[in-house]
Design a protein around this motif. Structure first.
Motif, PDB file in Angstrom:
ATOM      1  N   ASN A 191       0.835  -1.204   0.000  1.00 54.97           N
ATOM      2  CA  ASN A 191       0.000   0.000   0.000  1.00 54.97           C
ATOM      3  C   ASN A 191       0.872   1.258   0.000  1.00 54.97           C
ATOM      4  OD1 ASN A 191      -2.392   1.866   0.835  1.00 54.97           O
ATOM      5  ND2 ASN A 191      -0.956   2.036   2.522  1.00 54.97           N
ATOM      6  N   HIS A 192       1.876   1.264   0.865  1.00 55.98           N
ATOM      7  CA  HIS A 192       2.734   2.439   1.014  1.00 55.98           C
ATOM      8  C   HIS A 192       3.528   2.695  -0.271  1.00 55.98           C
ATOM      9  CE1 HIS A 192       5.385   4.756   4.139  1.00 55.98           C
ATOM     10  NE2 HIS A 192       4.965   5.529   3.149  1.00 55.98           N
ATOM     11  N   ALA A 193       4.103   1.628  -0.829  1.00 55.21           N
ATOM     12  CA  ALA A 193       4.878   1.775  -2.061  1.00 55.21           C
ATOM     13  C   ALA A 193       3.992   2.260  -3.210  1.00 55.21           C
ATOM     14  CB  ALA A 193       5.526   0.439  -2.429  1.00 55.21           C
ATOM     15  N   TRP A 194       2.778   1.737  -3.283  1.00 50.75           N
ATOM     16  CA  TRP A 194       1.861   2.127  -4.355  1.00 50.75           C
ATOM     17  C   TRP A 194       1.488   3.606  -4.239  1.00 50.75           C
ATOM     18  CZ3 TRP A 194      -3.712  -0.120  -5.400  1.00 50.75           C
ATOM     19  CH2 TRP A 194      -4.052   0.143  -6.730  1.00 50.75           C
ATOM     20  N   HIS A 195       1.290   4.087  -3.013  1.00 46.81           N
ATOM     21  CA  HIS A 195       0.951   5.500  -2.817  1.00 46.81           C
ATOM     22  C   HIS A 195       2.112   6.427  -3.195  1.00 46.81           C
ATOM     23  CE1 HIS A 195      -2.805   4.441  -0.749  1.00 46.81           C
ATOM     24  NE2 HIS A 195      -3.137   5.703  -0.924  1.00 46.81           N
ATOM     25  N   HIS A 196       3.321   5.902  -3.165  1.00 44.85           N
ATOM     26  CA  HIS A 196       4.466   6.716  -3.581  1.00 44.85           C
ATOM     27  C   HIS A 196       4.664   6.677  -5.095  1.00 44.85           C
ATOM     28  CE1 HIS A 196       6.770   8.197  -0.019  1.00 44.85           C
ATOM     29  NE2 HIS A 196       5.934   7.382   0.592  1.00 44.85           N
ATOM     30  N   GLN A 197       4.340   5.559  -5.708  1.00 49.44           N
ATOM     31  CA  GLN A 197       4.681   5.365  -7.109  1.00 49.44           C
ATOM     32  C   GLN A 197       3.530   5.674  -8.063  1.00 49.44           C
ATOM     33  OE1 GLN A 197       6.194   1.333  -7.057  1.00 49.44           O
ATOM     34  NE2 GLN A 197       7.740   1.875  -5.529  1.00 49.44           N
ATOM     35  N   ASN A 198       2.313   5.712  -7.559  1.00 48.79           N
ATOM     36  CA  ASN A 198       1.166   6.059  -8.394  1.00 48.79           C
ATOM     37  C   ASN A 198       0.882   7.559  -8.248  1.00 48.79           C
ATOM     38  OD1 ASN A 198      -1.859   6.603  -8.777  1.00 48.79           O
ATOM     39  ND2 ASN A 198      -1.656   4.564  -9.655  1.00 48.79           N
ATOM     40  N   PRO A 199       0.968   8.337  -9.336  1.00 52.29           N
ATOM     41  CA  PRO A 199       0.816   9.799  -9.228  1.00 52.29           C
ATOM     42  C   PRO A 199      -0.515  10.240  -8.627  1.00 52.29           C
ATOM     43  CG  PRO A 199       1.676   9.185 -11.384  1.00 52.29           C
ATOM     44  CD  PRO A 199       1.263   7.915 -10.714  1.00 52.29           C
ATOM     45  N   ILE A 200      -1.585   9.506  -8.897  1.00 55.56           N
ATOM     46  CA  ILE A 200      -2.899   9.893  -8.376  1.00 55.56           C
ATOM     47  C   ILE A 200      -2.982   9.615  -6.873  1.00 55.56           C
ATOM     48  CG2 ILE A 200      -5.381   9.439  -8.486  1.00 55.56           C
ATOM     49  CD1 ILE A 200      -4.940   8.827 -11.501  1.00 55.56           C
ATOM     50  N   ASN A 217      11.922   7.236  -1.606  1.00 56.72           N
ATOM     51  CA  ASN A 217      11.325   5.927  -1.917  1.00 56.72           C
ATOM     52  C   ASN A 217      12.062   4.765  -1.249  1.00 56.72           C
ATOM     53  OD1 ASN A 217       9.326   7.136  -3.503  1.00 56.72           O
ATOM     54  ND2 ASN A 217      10.570   6.999  -5.359  1.00 56.72           N
ATOM     55  N   LYS A 218      12.492   4.997  -0.015  1.00 53.88           N
ATOM     56  CA  LYS A 218      13.125   3.951   0.781  1.00 53.88           C
ATOM     57  C   LYS A 218      12.305   3.720   2.054  1.00 53.88           C
ATOM     58  CE  LYS A 218      16.753   3.533  -1.909  1.00 53.88           C
ATOM     59  NZ  LYS A 218      17.036   2.315  -2.688  1.00 53.88           N
ATOM     60  N   ASN A 219      12.458   2.512   2.631  1.00 53.75           N
ATOM     61  CA  ASN A 219      11.906   2.174   3.948  1.00 53.75           C
ATOM     62  C   ASN A 219      10.386   2.355   4.019  1.00 53.75           C
ATOM     63  OD1 ASN A 219      14.623   1.861   4.428  1.00 53.75           O
ATOM     64  ND2 ASN A 219      14.804   3.651   5.760  1.00 53.75           N
ATOM     65  N   TYR A 220       9.663   1.567   3.228  1.00 56.13           N
ATOM     66  CA  TYR A 220       8.200   1.637   3.190  1.00 56.13           C
ATOM     67  C   TYR A 220       7.534   0.868   4.332  1.00 56.13           C
ATOM     68  CZ  TYR A 220       8.509   3.305  -1.679  1.00 56.13           C
ATOM     69  OH  TYR A 220       8.762   4.020  -2.818  1.00 56.13           O
ATOM     70  N   GLY A 221       8.246  -0.057   4.972  1.00 61.10           N
ATOM     71  CA  GLY A 221       7.632  -0.939   5.963  1.00 61.10           C
ATOM     72  C   GLY A 221       7.016  -0.184   7.127  1.00 61.10           C
ATOM     73  N   GLU A 222       6.001  -0.791   7.728  1.00 65.98           N
ATOM     74  CA  GLU A 222       5.361  -0.173   8.892  1.00 65.98           C
ATOM     75  C   GLU A 222       5.959  -0.691  10.188  1.00 65.98           C
ATOM     76  OE1 GLU A 222       0.894   0.651  10.739  1.00 65.98           O
ATOM     77  OE2 GLU A 222       1.143  -0.083   8.692  1.00 65.98           O
ATOM     78  N   PHE A 223       6.058  -2.020  10.327  1.00 68.18           N
ATOM     79  CA  PHE A 223       6.645  -2.617  11.523  1.00 68.18           C
ATOM     80  C   PHE A 223       7.955  -3.341  11.209  1.00 68.18           C
ATOM     81  CE2 PHE A 223       1.951  -2.986  12.229  1.00 68.18           C
ATOM     82  CZ  PHE A 223       1.845  -1.967  13.140  1.00 68.18           C
ATOM     83  N   LEU A 224       8.034  -3.920  10.024  1.00 66.27           N
ATOM     84  CA  LEU A 224       9.147  -4.786   9.665  1.00 66.27           C
ATOM     85  C   LEU A 224      10.002  -4.182   8.552  1.00 66.27           C
ATOM     86  CD1 LEU A 224       7.173  -8.157   9.560  1.00 66.27           C
ATOM     87  CD2 LEU A 224       8.455  -7.214  11.491  1.00 66.27           C
ATOM     88  N   GLY A 225      11.294  -4.515   8.584  1.00 65.38           N
ATOM     89  CA  GLY A 225      12.202  -4.083   7.534  1.00 65.38           C
ATOM     90  C   GLY A 225      12.417  -5.151   6.478  1.00 65.38           C
TER      91      GLY A 225
END
Length: 340
Positions: free
Chosen positions: A154-163, A273-281
């Motif tokens: 979810n986090h990565a998609w929110h960074h990579q999708n312009p909308i 665009n680094k370190n997207y994890g919430e609890f885990l790396g």
């Protein structure tokens, strides 16, 4: 017959009730172990901040006044960006009881429904694996691994999708970090996050439930998944702060230490665009988005170097992401029409 109250009186009564409900909910946040602002998590974060302060300062500077200044510097907590964080925190919490939390989309509820379907379709046998302390621990770990995988995507998609980025950019526009920055979030981002993480993690968690005990039975602490509670106690509230707390190179590959999320907010090119994890790396490690600093780095936060603050007030914070997302959608639609 009692005369009907004027409409404005009823509206005022409703507003006052919402304000009272807001303050009640904020008090309960500190008494509810499932919330990040639970007093135990705040206290342990403060103690860890004290450990960092003790390591950084010479013995002659170790006193309460300087410790308080170290933890709550005025230039951060009174910064205009932080003040907007506080406003968004209050208003988002007042909006949430109106339905933005979407209780019917809770991951655990959807996972239970999918598990029920699996049992009805393939047989109700209560799981393949016998319930004991070891299987319960494995189940608890896998449960959070699956959720964090969905959160990572979810986090990565929110960074990579312009909308989608239009809604998440509000969070990244913060120029300073405090624990309240966690709540610097657009309501539509929260909705998108709920939809995406539930769609990914609920079916996977349902399979875990089906394969293990046929029911959700986690190891808990303070009513929360045991590992999540441990993460919050290990300085989770320092992830949005100026306090540099690292778990060390080895553990940073497995767990998302506070400093790793601070780097996620950094505008330095090597941190973007680094370190997207919430609890885990582990997911960042697997997918090549993990950045672990060799030593303490000076971080600068915001949207970009020398970029003006795109959300200086509440109106822009709530409206501009929607307007910008709609513009992008229209532009994409017109582009497709022209290509036909």
């Amino acid at each position: 017959m009692t005369a009907e109250l004027p409409r404005w009186v009823a509206d005022l009564e409703r507003l006052l009730w919402q304000i009272l409900e807001y303050f009640r909910s904020q008090i309960s946040n500190h008494l509810n172990g499932s919330r990040r602002l639970y007093w135990v998590y705040l206290l342990t974060s403060l103690l860890l901040a004290g450990f960092v302060y003790w390591r950084l300062r010479p013995q002659s500077e170790l006193n309460l006044k300087r410790f308080i200044s170290f933890c709550f510097p005025k230039e951060i907590y009174l910064h205009p960006s932080a003040k907007l964080d506080y406003q968004l925190f209050i208003i988002n919490n007042m909006l949430a009881p109106g339905g933005l939390r979407l209780a019917w989309l809770e991951t655990s509820l959807v996972a239970s429904l999918v598990n029920n379907w699996l049992q009805e379709t393939f047989g109700d046998f209560g799981g393949f694996i016998t319930e004991n302390w070891l299987s319960l621990m494995i189940f608890t770990i896998l449960f959070i691994v699956v959720f964090d995988f969905a959160s990572y995507l979810n986090h990565a998609w929110h960074h990579q999708n312009p909308i989608l980025w239009q809604f998440h950019s509000l969070h990244h526009s913060s120029e300073v970090l405090t624990p309240i920055t966690l709540y610097r979030s657009h309501p539509l981002y929260e909705l998108n996050k709920k939809l995406i993480t539930t769609a990914i993690s609920a079916p996977l968690q349902a399979v875990l439930i089906y394969l293990f005990f046929g029911k959700i039975h986690l190891m808990t602490m303070f009513g929360l998944n045991f590992l999540v509670a441990i993460y919050y106690m290990a300085g989770g509230n320092l992830a949005h702060s100026h306090i540099w707390l690292s778990y060390g190179k080895t553990l940073n590959h497995i767990f998302m230490s506070p400093v790793l999320h601070q780097i996620h907010h950094s505008i330095a090119p090597e941190h973007v665009n680094k370190n997207y994890g919430e609890f885990l790396g582990i997911w960042d490690w697997i997918f090549g988005t993990l950045y672990i600093p060799e030593k303490e780095e000076k971080l600068e936060f915001g949207i970009g170097k020398n970029q003006p603050q795109p959300y200086p007030n509440l109106t822009k914070a709530y409206l501009d992401p929607v307007v910008n997302a709609v513009r992008l959608l229209i532009a994409k639609y017109l582009e497709k029409v022209e290509l036909k």
